[in-house]
Design a protein around this motif. Sequence first.
Motif, PDB file in Angstrom:
ATOM      1  N   LEU A  87       0.809  -1.215   0.000  1.00 58.91           N
ATOM      2  CA  LEU A  87       0.000   0.000   0.000  1.00 58.91           C
ATOM      3  C   LEU A  87       0.843   1.267   0.000  1.00 58.91           C
ATOM      4  CD1 LEU A  87      -2.815  -1.017   2.520  1.00 58.91           C
ATOM      5  CD2 LEU A  87      -2.968  -0.873   0.039  1.00 58.91           C
ATOM      6  N   THR A  88       1.977   1.247   0.688  1.00 56.43           N
ATOM      7  CA  THR A  88       2.818   2.451   0.742  1.00 56.43           C
ATOM      8  C   THR A  88       3.642   2.633  -0.524  1.00 56.43           C
ATOM      9  OG1 THR A  88       4.487   1.161   1.950  1.00 56.43           O
ATOM     10  CG2 THR A  88       2.978   2.511   3.257  1.00 56.43           C
ATOM     11  N   ARG A  89       3.829   1.568  -1.282  1.00 56.44           N
ATOM     12  CA  ARG A  89       4.636   1.664  -2.498  1.00 56.44           C
ATOM     13  C   ARG A  89       3.818   1.993  -3.733  1.00 56.44           C
ATOM     14  NH1 ARG A  89       9.681  -1.731  -3.092  1.00 56.44           N
ATOM     15  NH2 ARG A  89      10.788  -1.029  -1.273  1.00 56.44           N
ATOM     16  N   ALA A  90       2.608   1.463  -3.802  1.00 57.03           N
ATOM     17  CA  ALA A  90       1.815   1.590  -5.032  1.00 57.03           C
ATOM     18  C   ALA A  90       1.587   3.029  -5.480  1.00 57.03           C
ATOM     19  CB  ALA A  90       0.482   0.861  -4.858  1.00 57.03           C
ATOM     20  N   PRO A  91       1.256   3.984  -4.580  1.00 57.40           N
ATOM     21  CA  PRO A  91       0.967   5.342  -5.062  1.00 57.40           C
ATOM     22  C   PRO A  91       2.138   6.025  -5.759  1.00 57.40           C
ATOM     23  CG  PRO A  91       0.145   5.044  -2.823  1.00 57.40           C
ATOM     24  CD  PRO A  91       1.010   3.862  -3.129  1.00 57.40           C
ATOM     25  N   ILE A  92       3.371   5.667  -5.359  1.00 57.30           N
ATOM     26  CA  ILE A  92       4.547   6.292  -5.965  1.00 57.30           C
ATOM     27  C   ILE A  92       5.078   5.474  -7.129  1.00 57.30           C
ATOM     28  CG2 ILE A  92       6.938   7.032  -5.556  1.00 57.30           C
ATOM     29  CD1 ILE A  92       6.215   7.612  -2.695  1.00 57.30           C
ATOM     30  N   LEU A  93       5.180   4.169  -6.944  1.00 57.22           N
ATOM     31  CA  LEU A  93       5.940   3.350  -7.867  1.00 57.22           C
ATOM     32  C   LEU A  93       5.138   2.858  -9.066  1.00 57.22           C
ATOM     33  CD1 LEU A  93       8.053   1.369  -5.262  1.00 57.22           C
ATOM     34  CD2 LEU A  93       8.826   3.165  -6.799  1.00 57.22           C
ATOM     35  N   ILE A  94       3.848   2.601  -8.916  1.00 56.59           N
ATOM     36  CA  ILE A  94       3.073   2.118 -10.064  1.00 56.59           C
ATOM     37  C   ILE A  94       3.004   3.173 -11.165  1.00 56.59           C
ATOM     38  CG2 ILE A  94       0.768   1.428 -10.835  1.00 56.59           C
ATOM     39  CD1 ILE A  94       0.488  -0.231  -8.346  1.00 56.59           C
ATOM     40  N   PRO A  95       2.627   4.427 -10.860  1.00 51.67           N
ATOM     41  CA  PRO A  95       2.652   5.434 -11.941  1.00 51.67           C
ATOM     42  C   PRO A  95       4.053   5.667 -12.500  1.00 51.67           C
ATOM     43  CG  PRO A  95       1.346   6.200 -10.081  1.00 51.67           C
ATOM     44  CD  PRO A  95       2.089   4.980  -9.616  1.00 51.67           C
ATOM     45  N   LEU A  96       5.054   5.664 -11.617  1.00 51.33           N
ATOM     46  CA  LEU A  96       6.420   5.918 -12.067  1.00 51.33           C
ATOM     47  C   LEU A  96       6.891   4.828 -13.023  1.00 51.33           C
ATOM     48  CD1 LEU A  96       8.912   7.691 -11.845  1.00 51.33           C
ATOM     49  CD2 LEU A  96       9.617   6.360  -9.857  1.00 51.33           C
ATOM     50  N   ASN A  97       6.609   3.566 -12.699  1.00 53.12           N
ATOM     51  CA  ASN A  97       7.009   2.475 -13.573  1.00 53.12           C
ATOM     52  C   ASN A  97       6.287   2.548 -14.915  1.00 53.12           C
ATOM     53  OD1 ASN A  97       8.857   1.295 -11.837  1.00 53.12           O
ATOM     54  ND2 ASN A  97       7.328   0.048 -10.823  1.00 53.12           N
TER      55      ASN A  97
ATOM     56  N   VAL B 214      -2.491   8.963   9.899  1.00 52.58           N
ATOM     57  CA  VAL B 214      -3.794   8.314   9.662  1.00 52.58           C
ATOM     58  C   VAL B 214      -3.666   6.894   9.134  1.00 52.58           C
ATOM     59  CG1 VAL B 214      -4.878  10.537   9.213  1.00 52.58           C
ATOM     60  CG2 VAL B 214      -3.994   9.214   7.289  1.00 52.58           C
ATOM     61  N   GLY B 215      -2.443   6.464   8.815  1.00 45.53           N
ATOM     62  CA  GLY B 215      -2.253   5.133   8.252  1.00 45.53           C
ATOM     63  C   GLY B 215      -2.778   3.996   9.108  1.00 45.53           C
ATOM     64  N   PRO B 216      -2.453   3.952  10.414  1.00 41.95           N
ATOM     65  CA  PRO B 216      -2.961   2.849  11.246  1.00 41.95           C
ATOM     66  C   PRO B 216      -4.486   2.769  11.251  1.00 41.95           C
ATOM     67  CG  PRO B 216      -1.172   3.992  12.348  1.00 41.95           C
ATOM     68  CD  PRO B 216      -1.504   4.800  11.136  1.00 41.95           C
ATOM     69  N   TRP B 217      -5.140   3.926  11.325  1.00 47.43           N
ATOM     70  CA  TRP B 217      -6.610   3.941  11.305  1.00 47.43           C
ATOM     71  C   TRP B 217      -7.149   3.407   9.980  1.00 47.43           C
ATOM     72  CZ3 TRP B 217      -9.717   6.979   8.055  1.00 47.43           C
ATOM     73  CH2 TRP B 217     -11.089   6.910   8.338  1.00 47.43           C
ATOM     74  N   LEU B 218      -6.527   3.814   8.859  1.00 46.49           N
ATOM     75  CA  LEU B 218      -6.970   3.333   7.557  1.00 46.49           C
ATOM     76  C   LEU B 218      -6.798   1.831   7.420  1.00 46.49           C
ATOM     77  CD1 LEU B 218      -5.682   6.044   5.026  1.00 46.49           C
ATOM     78  CD2 LEU B 218      -8.055   5.435   5.529  1.00 46.49           C
TER      79      LEU B 218
ATOM     80  N   ALA C 288       1.809  -0.198  13.088  1.00 48.04           N
ATOM     81  CA  ALA C 288       2.186   1.033  13.779  1.00 48.04           C
ATOM     82  C   ALA C 288       2.473   2.158  12.783  1.00 48.04           C
ATOM     83  CB  ALA C 288       3.412   0.791  14.646  1.00 48.04           C
ATOM     84  N   GLY C 289       2.209   3.392  13.218  1.00 47.31           N
ATOM     85  CA  GLY C 289       2.416   4.552  12.362  1.00 47.31           C
ATOM     86  C   GLY C 289       3.850   4.723  11.927  1.00 47.31           C
ATOM     87  N   TRP C 290       4.813   4.474  12.841  1.00 44.45           N
ATOM     88  CA  TRP C 290       6.213   4.649  12.474  1.00 44.45           C
ATOM     89  C   TRP C 290       6.631   3.650  11.398  1.00 44.45           C
ATOM     90  CZ3 TRP C 290       9.858   0.822  12.915  1.00 44.45           C
ATOM     91  CH2 TRP C 290       9.557  -0.264  13.760  1.00 44.45           C
ATOM     92  N   VAL C 291       6.021   2.465  11.413  1.00 48.13           N
ATOM     93  CA  VAL C 291       6.333   1.472  10.379  1.00 48.13           C
ATOM     94  C   VAL C 291       5.828   1.953   9.020  1.00 48.13           C
ATOM     95  CG1 VAL C 291       5.903  -0.886   9.589  1.00 48.13           C
ATOM     96  CG2 VAL C 291       6.328  -0.449  12.007  1.00 48.13           C
ATOM     97  N   LEU C 292       4.590   2.449   8.978  1.00 45.25           N
ATOM     98  CA  LEU C 292       4.029   2.941   7.722  1.00 45.25           C
ATOM     99  C   LEU C 292       4.818   4.137   7.183  1.00 45.25           C
ATOM    100  CD1 LEU C 292       0.258   2.678   8.680  1.00 45.25           C
ATOM    101  CD2 LEU C 292       1.488   1.239   7.049  1.00 45.25           C
ATOM    102  N   ALA C 293       5.237   5.035   8.085  1.00 44.80           N
ATOM    103  CA  ALA C 293       6.038   6.180   7.653  1.00 44.80           C
ATOM    104  C   ALA C 293       7.389   5.727   7.104  1.00 44.80           C
ATOM    105  CB  ALA C 293       6.235   7.147   8.818  1.00 44.80           C
ATOM    106  N   GLY C 294       8.037   4.795   7.780  1.00 43.32           N
ATOM    107  CA  GLY C 294       9.324   4.285   7.314  1.00 43.32           C
ATOM    108  C   GLY C 294       9.210   3.591   5.970  1.00 43.32           C
ATOM    109  N   LEU C 295       8.145   2.818   5.771  1.00 46.87           N
ATOM    110  CA  LEU C 295       7.932   2.141   4.490  1.00 46.87           C
ATOM    111  C   LEU C 295       7.701   3.154   3.361  1.00 46.87           C
ATOM    112  CD1 LEU C 295       5.597  -0.799   5.613  1.00 46.87           C
ATOM    113  CD2 LEU C 295       8.041  -0.920   5.059  1.00 46.87           C
TER     114      LEU C 295
END
Length: 426
Positions: free
Chosen positions: A265-275, A317-321, A333-340
């Motif tokens: 989920l954290t990669r798709a918004p950046i990498l799918i359009p870029l690829n 807002v990532g953990p809630w989503l 955890a939020g820090w994990v989502l931010a790091g990813l």
Amino acid sequence: MADPNAEPRLARGRGAGSAALVGVASLFSAVVTYLVMWMGARFLSTADTTYLLTFLSVLFATYGVLAGVSTETTRSVAASLRDEHAPGPRTWAVALAVAVLSSLVVLGLAAAWQDEVLHFSAPALVWALTAGVFGYAFHSVLVGALSGNGSWDVCAAGLAGEAGVRLLVSLGVVWAGASVVPLAAASVAGSFAWVILWCVSPRGRDALRLRTDCLAPVLARRMSVSAVAQAANSMLVVGFPVLLAATTATSDYRLGAPLLLAISLTRAPILIPLNAYQGLAVSSLVHSGAGVGSTLKRLLVLVGGVALVGAFLAWAVGPWLMTTLFGADYEVAGWVLAGLTVGAAFTAGLTLTGATAQALAAHQWFLAGWLTALVLAVGVLLLPGSMEVRAIAAMLVGPAGGLLVHVAGFRRRIRLGNAIEQDGRP
């Protein structure tokens, strides 16, 4: 009457104004990817979702290898158009050769990786993967030829068609009763959407009749380099769960669905359009070749800004989503989502520098950068620590090392080109 033996017309600039459609198609593909993952999380158990996400990671990683064939096809067709010199094989022959060879490789190596990577011994998954690779080889060459030919609207239709077929078949599987193997096969079905495009689009048929800019042995060597580099690329971009599976004990990995979903989920918004835009970038750089350094800097700054905003939102807002969309079992955890998210940005930067190196025909540096990133990432994953910490560290360290190699490589390439031009040598 038209001569049936005549060369297909090169659509120089045709559809260039429709290049934005590629972005729309890639966005649709990203949405479909989200929906398929949501279906798995909602209709399968947590363990089965882990197996499905791992299979999809393997599938899209192999597709990523074939993306190297696509970008090299783009470069070769664009160069033949620019130079009006096309002595190489027709693109349909290239597609057939790649499809047969890659399918045989998947079948031949399946026994060596299936149990260790998938943690799910179902022969049907190997056959599904093989079929997907065969179909996607034609898809990759067709999309690459359309990109090099400037037929952006037809190219976008091919990208959207693959995602659309994948979505429709997945919905049918969920309606009939979801399980791991049918959902995996549903994602494979999209790789044959190119057949529809070939049937309905004259420019699609023409694209598979174009010739490349170099003879078969040279093209094969360049495609091999590009495919190996894209193999490293795909392992870091979409195949990262495969690396985690191979470096994590089965007892720990079978509970890793929340982390695997978060990575996707954290990669798709950046990498799918870029690829999706790599073909556009390579084609444009081949034709212009000017302002490469400044353009790259602006793109890297843009990616960095998007990453900072995305990391903050992921933490806030990532953990809630995650729990709202996928259920209480998918708490991260939020820090994990931010790091990813930051890790995804590093990979995006590496993708941009790699596209620049390839457009400059610096194939060795292109390969060296991605291999460096892969080796460093695997080395970090082999260190002790939790899955979350190892995943984030690998996503940061690996791409950072590869990015530095790419920058050094194409800067050297540009300096060498300037020196040759000043000396007046051909």
